[in-house]
Enzyme design. Structure first.
Site, PDB file in Angstrom:
ATOM      1  N   ARG A  51       0.794  -1.222   0.000  1.00 35.50           N
ATOM      2  CA  ARG A  51       0.000   0.000   0.000  1.00 35.50           C
ATOM      3  C   ARG A  51       0.823   1.266   0.000  1.00 35.50           C
ATOM      4  O   ARG A  51       0.656   2.138  -0.831  1.00 35.50           O
ATOM      5  CB  ARG A  51      -0.805   0.058   1.294  1.00 35.50           C
ATOM      6  CG  ARG A  51      -2.258  -0.023   1.211  1.00 35.50           C
ATOM      7  CD  ARG A  51      -2.759  -0.367   2.600  1.00 35.50           C
ATOM      8  NE  ARG A  51      -1.913  -1.369   3.207  1.00 35.50           N
ATOM      9  CZ  ARG A  51      -2.024  -2.653   2.962  1.00 35.50           C
ATOM     10  NH1 ARG A  51      -2.956  -3.101   2.171  1.00 35.50           N
ATOM     11  NH2 ARG A  51      -1.198  -3.521   3.514  1.00 35.50           N
ATOM     12  N   THR A  52       1.704   1.359   0.993  1.00 40.64           N
ATOM     13  CA  THR A  52       2.357   2.641   1.220  1.00 40.64           C
ATOM     14  C   THR A  52       3.243   3.003   0.036  1.00 40.64           C
ATOM     15  O   THR A  52       3.205   4.121  -0.468  1.00 40.64           O
ATOM     16  CB  THR A  52       3.157   2.601   2.542  1.00 40.64           C
ATOM     17  OG1 THR A  52       2.272   2.176   3.565  1.00 40.64           O
ATOM     18  CG2 THR A  52       3.697   3.957   2.900  1.00 40.64           C
ATOM     19  N   LYS A  80      26.730  -3.578   1.168  1.00 49.00           N
ATOM     20  CA  LYS A  80      28.192  -3.383   1.153  1.00 49.00           C
ATOM     21  C   LYS A  80      28.647  -2.550   2.343  1.00 49.00           C
ATOM     22  O   LYS A  80      29.826  -2.272   2.496  1.00 49.00           O
ATOM     23  CB  LYS A  80      28.604  -2.680  -0.135  1.00 49.00           C
ATOM     24  CG  LYS A  80      28.227  -3.403  -1.402  1.00 49.00           C
ATOM     25  CD  LYS A  80      28.693  -2.599  -2.613  1.00 49.00           C
ATOM     26  CE  LYS A  80      28.124  -3.146  -3.908  1.00 49.00           C
ATOM     27  NZ  LYS A  80      28.204  -2.164  -4.994  1.00 49.00           N
ATOM     28  N   HIS A 129       4.795   6.764  11.743  1.00 47.77           N
ATOM     29  CA  HIS A 129       4.319   6.648  10.358  1.00 47.77           C
ATOM     30  C   HIS A 129       3.467   7.894  10.078  1.00 47.77           C
ATOM     31  O   HIS A 129       2.250   7.827   9.997  1.00 47.77           O
ATOM     32  CB  HIS A 129       3.474   5.371  10.249  1.00 47.77           C
ATOM     33  CG  HIS A 129       3.201   4.894   8.855  1.00 47.77           C
ATOM     34  ND1 HIS A 129       3.491   5.638   7.730  1.00 47.77           N
ATOM     35  CD2 HIS A 129       2.649   3.744   8.401  1.00 47.77           C
ATOM     36  CE1 HIS A 129       3.128   4.955   6.661  1.00 47.77           C
ATOM     37  NE2 HIS A 129       2.620   3.795   7.044  1.00 47.77           N
TER      38      HIS A 129
HETATM   39  C1  NCD Z   1       1.011  -0.140   8.643  1.00 51.09           C
HETATM   40  C2  NCD Z   1       2.504  -0.071   8.801  1.00 51.09           C
HETATM   41  O1  NCD Z   1       3.246  -0.470   7.913  1.00 51.09           O
HETATM   42  O2  NCD Z   1       2.897   0.413   9.844  1.00 51.09           O
HETATM   43  N1  NCD Z   1       0.597  -0.371   7.344  1.00 51.09           N
HETATM   44  C3  NCD Z   1       0.548   0.667   6.466  1.00 51.09           C
HETATM   45  O3  NCD Z   1       1.480   1.408   6.258  1.00 51.09           O
HETATM   46  N2  NCD Z   1      -0.610   0.876   5.850  1.00 51.09           N
HETATM   47  C4  NCD Z   1       0.380  -1.054   9.634  1.00 51.09           C
HETATM   48  C5  NCD Z   1       0.833  -2.462   9.726  1.00 51.09           C
HETATM   49  O4  NCD Z   1       1.758  -2.904   9.040  1.00 51.09           O
HETATM   50  O5  NCD Z   1       0.249  -3.175  10.542  1.00 51.09           O
END
Ligand code: NCD
Length: 301
Positions: A51-52, A80, A129
């Site tokens: 997704r991200t 490396k 995040h």
């Molecule tokens: C989240 C993450 O990677 O922190 N997912 C995301 O970015 N949509 C949540 C998760 O991995 O549980």
């Protein structure tokens, strides 16, 4: 300017981003903008993501910019022994903005120290995040019209879940009541609790979801972060402490919204997807306009 933490988003900037996300959302699929024409986004992902990463790349393309990335950073010069600071120095010579995910908290900060272009934290270990919280707040406002007066439950792995760490800090900007629901061993870390206290956020910590399920307006469910556990048994014993199924949903308000940053493993059963209150797929889609707004802002366009 970088976006490494929710702390980098003051209330004014957050509202500016939400406003622009609203605008981009309306235009979505109708046109490709020329706002970022000639600009290049580099995506550096040292940790799995669907997704991200795709949403950052789509956002840049929809802004009219282009994207460079390596298919897998474990095959990069890191192998490396290149330092993250040096990688930042190099990549910022190629791209105008960098989105990075890493399995270690603080790694994105290290890269930003060598970078001469804006660096976006797309998730660093169990730390933060910050772009997820932009899309999450955008989603709540889109669905509920406002943040003020809402009762919001953050549920599950509050210890290792980086999305809820960024979220709790941003909730301090609003007149909301927050329930932090987790097993004792997965409580919200002290550093974020201290921030909430300092900002006089109304919150309580509890272990029983059933105590509050009928009151909440927003239920933000999270995945127990398997990759952060030293022992498989510990993960197995905690992964399904709070499963949202039809029975749980039947106790919730008719207009509650159920969110999840995804991926969902066992913590929301699939039959709940059909419930109109389950909005996590819409939420994921909101990542596009939200990240378009973030990129536009950081590039100063
Ligand atoms: C989240 C993450 O990677 O922190 N997912 C995301 O970015 N949509 C949540 C998760 O991995 O549980």
């Amino acid at each position: 300017m970088h976006l490494l933490s929710a702390k980098d988003l003051n209330k004014e900037v957050l509202f500016q981003l939400i406003d622009r996300a609203k605008y981009f959302d309306k235009q979505l699929g109708k046109k490709v903008h020329k706002i970022a024409e000639g600009k290049i986004l580099a995506t550096l992902f040292y940790e799995p993501s669907t997704r991200t990463r795709l949403s950052f790349e789509t956002s840049m393309l929809r802004l009219g910019g282009t994207v460079i990335s390596t298919p897998d950073m474990s095959n990069s010069s890191a192998k490396k022994g290149e330092t993250l600071k040096d990688t930042g120095r190099i990549v910022s010579g190629f791209a105008d903005i960098i989105a990075m995910r890493h399995y270690e908290g603080g790694a994105v900060l290290k890269l930003s120290e060598g970078s001469t272009v804006p660096v976006i934290n797309a998730g660093d270990g169990s730390n933060e995040h910050p772009t997820q919280v932009v899309l999450d707040i955008f989603t709540i406002i889109k669905e509920k019209g406002t943040m003020d007066g809402l009762k919001i439950a953050l549920v599950g792995d509050l210890k290792f879940g980086r999305t809820v760490h960024s979220m709790l800090q941003i909730l301090c900007y609003f007149d909301v009541e927050v329930y932090l629901v987790s097993p004792d061993s997965l409580k919200m870390p002290k550093v974020f609790i201290e921030i909430a206290k300092k900002n006089k956020l109304k919150f309580i910590e509890l272990t029983n979801l059933s105590d509050i399920i009928s009151e909440v307006d927003v239920l933000y469910q999270t995945r127990v972060q398997q990759e952060r556990f030293a022992s498989v048994q510990e993960y197995e014993s905690l992964k399904d402490k709070y499963v949202i199924d039809k029975k749980v949903m039947s106790k919730a308000k008719k207009d509650m919204i159920l969110m999840h940053p995804l991926p969902r493993i066992v913590e929301i059963t699939e039959d709940v997807d059909l419930d109109s209150r389950a909005i996590y797929f819409k939420q994921a889609k909101n990542g596009i306009p939200a990240r378009m707004a973030v990129i536009e802002y950081l590039l100063n366009l």
